[in-house]
Design an enzyme around this catalytic site. Structure first.
Site, PDB file in Angstrom:
ATOM      1  N   LYS A  10       0.804  -1.219   0.000  1.00 18.54           N
ATOM      2  CA  LYS A  10       0.000   0.000   0.000  1.00 18.54           C
ATOM      3  C   LYS A  10       0.839   1.273   0.000  1.00 18.54           C
ATOM      4  O   LYS A  10       0.386   2.329  -0.462  1.00 18.54           O
ATOM      5  CB  LYS A  10      -0.952   0.011   1.203  1.00 18.54           C
ATOM      6  CG  LYS A  10      -2.067  -1.005   1.125  1.00 18.54           C
ATOM      7  CD  LYS A  10      -3.127  -0.587   0.139  1.00 18.54           C
ATOM      8  CE  LYS A  10      -4.368  -1.446   0.240  1.00 18.54           C
ATOM      9  NZ  LYS A  10      -5.444  -0.967  -0.631  1.00 18.54           N
ATOM     10  N   SER A  35      -8.492   0.070   6.605  1.00 17.17           N
ATOM     11  CA  SER A  35      -8.475  -0.823   7.771  1.00 17.17           C
ATOM     12  C   SER A  35      -7.080  -0.910   8.368  1.00 17.17           C
ATOM     13  O   SER A  35      -6.896  -1.476   9.431  1.00 17.17           O
ATOM     14  CB  SER A  35      -8.972  -2.216   7.382  1.00 17.17           C
ATOM     15  OG  SER A  35      -8.122  -2.787   6.406  1.00 17.17           O
TER      16      SER A  35
END
Length: 202
Positions: A10, A35
């Site tokens: 990410k 999350s």
């Protein structure tokens, strides 16, 4: 990808998106929802690029991921992933505070950043003289598989791209079969918390 700066692919997409902001946008700061893995990537990329990050995270996010955001200087705001929409809350905060929204997957620069994982894998395969028949990639919102798929199809035009999803959260499979974005019945309930999304990204 566990060896990335924040422990996940990410960081690639977050850094690619945030590094393209101009000074005025950096002054406004970043808003993201995640999350945990995108959250940490955004917090780190924001610090490296001289801006601030406010991150909307589910109240049941793993503590280590929340601590990772705080470590990189991000501000955490929580919500209930079972009853609230992170997209609606995130868009409202971004609009109210003037922050730049950096979504976890629905952004061309995020997808391109995630795709560098596929680009590197393709380069490594070519260096070994290998050509894959199938590439299996995990899929939550779809940013990684979109980027990896683009890179792999460019390098190996005949390759098949398969999405790996948690049991009971097969919204990509059902969406591809129906031709429209399908929604998961549940929003929680898998050990694969990082790739549980309500529906695939556009």
């Amino acid at each position: 990808e566990c060896l990335q700066r924040t422990g996940s692919f990410k960081f690639r997409g977050a850094f690619n998106r945030i590094s393209r902001l101009d000074d005025a946008e950096k002054e406004r700061g970043i808003l993201a929802y995640s999350s945990g893995n995108h959250a940490q990537g955004v917090a780190a990329a924001a610090r490296i690029n001289g801006t601030t990050a406010k991150i909307l995270m589910p109240a049941d996010a793993p503590r280590s991921k929340v601590e990772g955001v705080v470590f990189w200087g991000g501000e955490v705001v929580t919500y209930d992933r079972g009853t609230e929409s992170r997209e609606k809350i995130g868009q409202a905060i971004a609009a109210e505070e003037g922050r730049v929204l950096v979504p976890p997957y629905e952004d061309p620069f995020v997808i391109a950043g995630q795709g560098t994982a596929g680009l590197e894998a393709a380069q490594q395969l070519r260096a070994r003289g290998e050509s894959p028949d199938i590439v299996v990639c995990c899929a939550g919102g779809g940013g990684l598989i979109a980027g990896v798929g683009l890179a792999m199809r460019d390098a190996f035009p005949g390759v098949e791209i398969w999405a790996a999803e948690p049991e009971g959260f097969d919204d990509h499979r059902r969406s591809l079969a129906s031709g429209k974005r399908e929604t998961n019945e549940r929003l929680t309930g898998s050990i694969c918390d990082a790739i549980i999304t309500p529906t695939p990204g556009v």
